[in-house]
Design a protein around this motif. Sequence first.
Motif, PDB file in Angstrom:
ATOM      1  N   UNK A  16     102.944  24.499 -14.424  1.00 38.76           N
ATOM      2  CA  UNK A  16     102.166  23.806 -15.309  1.00 38.76           C
ATOM      3  C   UNK A  16     102.384  23.468 -16.483  1.00 38.76           C
ATOM      4  N   UNK A  31      92.973  18.520 -17.714  1.00 40.06           N
ATOM      5  CA  UNK A  31      92.201  19.784 -17.390  1.00 40.06           C
ATOM      6  C   UNK A  31      93.016  20.821 -16.798  1.00 40.06           C
ATOM      7  N   UNK A  32      94.074  20.243 -15.876  1.00 42.80           N
ATOM      8  CA  UNK A  32      94.916  21.201 -15.254  1.00 42.80           C
ATOM      9  C   UNK A  32      95.957  21.857 -16.349  1.00 42.80           C
ATOM     10  N   UNK A  87      87.880  21.100  -8.695  1.00 37.45           N
ATOM     11  CA  UNK A  87      87.381  22.038  -9.621  1.00 37.45           C
ATOM     12  C   UNK A  87      86.358  22.880  -9.165  1.00 37.45           C
ATOM     13  N   UNK A 144      93.733  24.436 -18.234  1.00 33.79           N
ATOM     14  CA  UNK A 144      93.305  25.797 -17.645  1.00 33.79           C
ATOM     15  C   UNK A 144      94.661  26.737 -17.636  1.00 33.79           C
ATOM     16  N   UNK A 198      86.935  25.375 -12.795  1.00 35.51           N
ATOM     17  CA  UNK A 198      88.414  25.592 -12.947  1.00 35.51           C
ATOM     18  C   UNK A 198      89.263  24.764 -11.907  1.00 35.51           C
ATOM     19  N   UNK A 199      90.301  24.037 -12.606  1.00 36.77           N
ATOM     20  CA  UNK A 199      90.980  23.283 -11.639  1.00 36.77           C
ATOM     21  C   UNK A 199      92.025  23.975 -10.903  1.00 36.77           C
ATOM     22  N   UNK A 200      92.115  23.807  -9.649  1.00 33.48           N
ATOM     23  CA  UNK A 200      93.056  24.425  -8.787  1.00 33.48           C
ATOM     24  C   UNK A 200      93.544  23.324  -7.750  1.00 33.48           C
TER      25      UNK A 200
END
Lengths: 314, 314
Positions: A234, A250-251, B201, A254, B205-207
């Motif tokens: 990331x 966002x990624x 999301x 987070x 929370x982004x995954x």
Amino acid sequence: MTTFASAQDPLPSWNDGKVKESIVAFVENVTKVGSADFVPANERIATFDNDGTLWAEQPMYFQAFFIFDRIKTLAPQHPEWKTKEPFSSVLNGDLKTALAGGEHALLEMAMATHAGMTTEEFEAIVTDWLATATHPTTKRPYTEMVYQPMLELLAYLRANDFKTFIVSGGGIEFMRPWSERVYGIPPEQVIGSSIKTKFELRDGKPVLVRLPELNFIDDKEDKPVGINQHIGRRPIAAFGNSDGDLQMLQWTAAGSGPRFCLYVHHTDAEREWAYDRESKIGRLDKGLAEAATKGWTVVDMKRDWTPIFPNENE
Amino acid sequence: MTTFASAQDPLPSWNDGKVKESIVAFVENVTKVGSADFVPANERIATFDNDGTLWAEQPMYFQAFFIFDRIKTLAPQHPEWKTKEPFSSVLNGDLKTALAGGEHALLEMAMATHAGMTTEEFEAIVTDWLATATHPTTKRPYTEMVYQPMLELLAYLRANDFKTFIVSGGGIEFMRPWSERVYGIPPEQVIGSSIKTKFELRDGKPVLVRLPELNFIDDKEDKPVGINQHIGRRPIAAFGNSDGDLQMLQWTAAGSGPRFCLYVHHTDAEREWAYDRESKIGRLDKGLAEAATKGWTVVDMKRDWTPIFPNENE
Ligand SMILES: [Ca+2]
Ligand SMILES: [Ca+2]
């Protein structure tokens, strides 16, 4: 004019203020040995959108101008284009009609002009085009429509052992021939949209042939997908200018530990272009709202950048 | 024992002879400023196959052992596996029957065990497995089944400003959790086979969720495709051990300027395994022939390597 112009300033084209301060504070924080926020050099990954973030994107994505020029060049080999949309409108100089078909029309034109040759042939085509093509209003070569403050930011990050990547919706092989020369970003650090390729032996010589088949569109929800595919970790910093970058930011945000997210807001109609929530190209709407909520840095180009382009006053 | 064991020798586990000489000669040639064969540092790309080239691959690819262990761990959540091949045979310890379905069966088992979780969850699963799993015959952890001479070669190339990449048919996310620690190769320089992922999301929370859908098989003709996709320029050196690497070596060799191609030939049944033309795993047949024709370097493990594994005599 920037008032903070010492010989040591790594960002001389950034005016003093909270935006510049936020960048410098982040970099100093993650690079300071012993700091609670220290990040080891191998994890200092920074990702940058290209169109509208590293170079301009008005009045159209520059790759669209490339596509139109290719259609004109290839027209003699495609007599059917004279009566076939969107090609006929391009040949008649009516770009508005050509683009009326939206993304589908653009994709059709991209496939017709980006496939059917080897990877080496395509690289030569892009390089040749960039050597002579100029922007319709500024008359600058496209590679001089890059943002001087962002060039300084890329160099500043790299001087602090960041690895800088491009993560763009543009064609990966459209950017790689010049990204190292112009941005200092080598081809292996360019992520973008792509078509499929096929390995062939031609008279015993291996080539990769570009196929008219989509492989990956590196935009929106798929920017984090592309980042994971290519980088496998990331980013700790991400830079964009539109809603197409929102998921990348966002990624990035987070992850655990210190993070830096920045939007470039196009606010200077005199020196560049001013556009955001209503723009068809580079729309920045949801992103502006989320930046405010989450405290991300937002560059006001008019306020924060002097100059915008390299050699702007020549 | 190597007879060339000075403090300066960057390859102490390589015995003197034409193989070691060919490596050193190539590196000195491309790094010597002013040499006609000088290659700038940014173009010094070296690609390495993994299974059978950087670590062992007998009696099965190590990722297959991971898959089998995952099936055993996940079995309570999959009562249907008790009667469903190839899963039932794995659970009964009959790996031969489990693998009788060939590539299709292995792929089915890979999808059942590699998808359905986030990328972060999968990374933790791989890391946990490697911390305790051991090789069935040597009882070593798999990450100690790497080849000491190749570790030295990777370090030697990097000390000469090469960028080293893995280009493997193995799973990209199976290798990335440990490639930096074990090989000094960061995740962004690992290319492998992959499944698709999807951005989501979850409670804001982004995954990235791993999907049971193939994205790319990085083998044979597609190794050059993967290299082009990820690196965007041609390697000047490539290292493999099987016919699955042949196209990567052809692609590398066909570039202009100095090139180095090397095959690892498994010839030491006592210290490792001996196999080539008839092997189901890591078959080296066409590659051996082409190496002879084209003058590529071929490592004879028995003759050229002392030791093969790290801490071999402990
Ligand atoms: Ca953009
Ligand atoms: Ca192999």
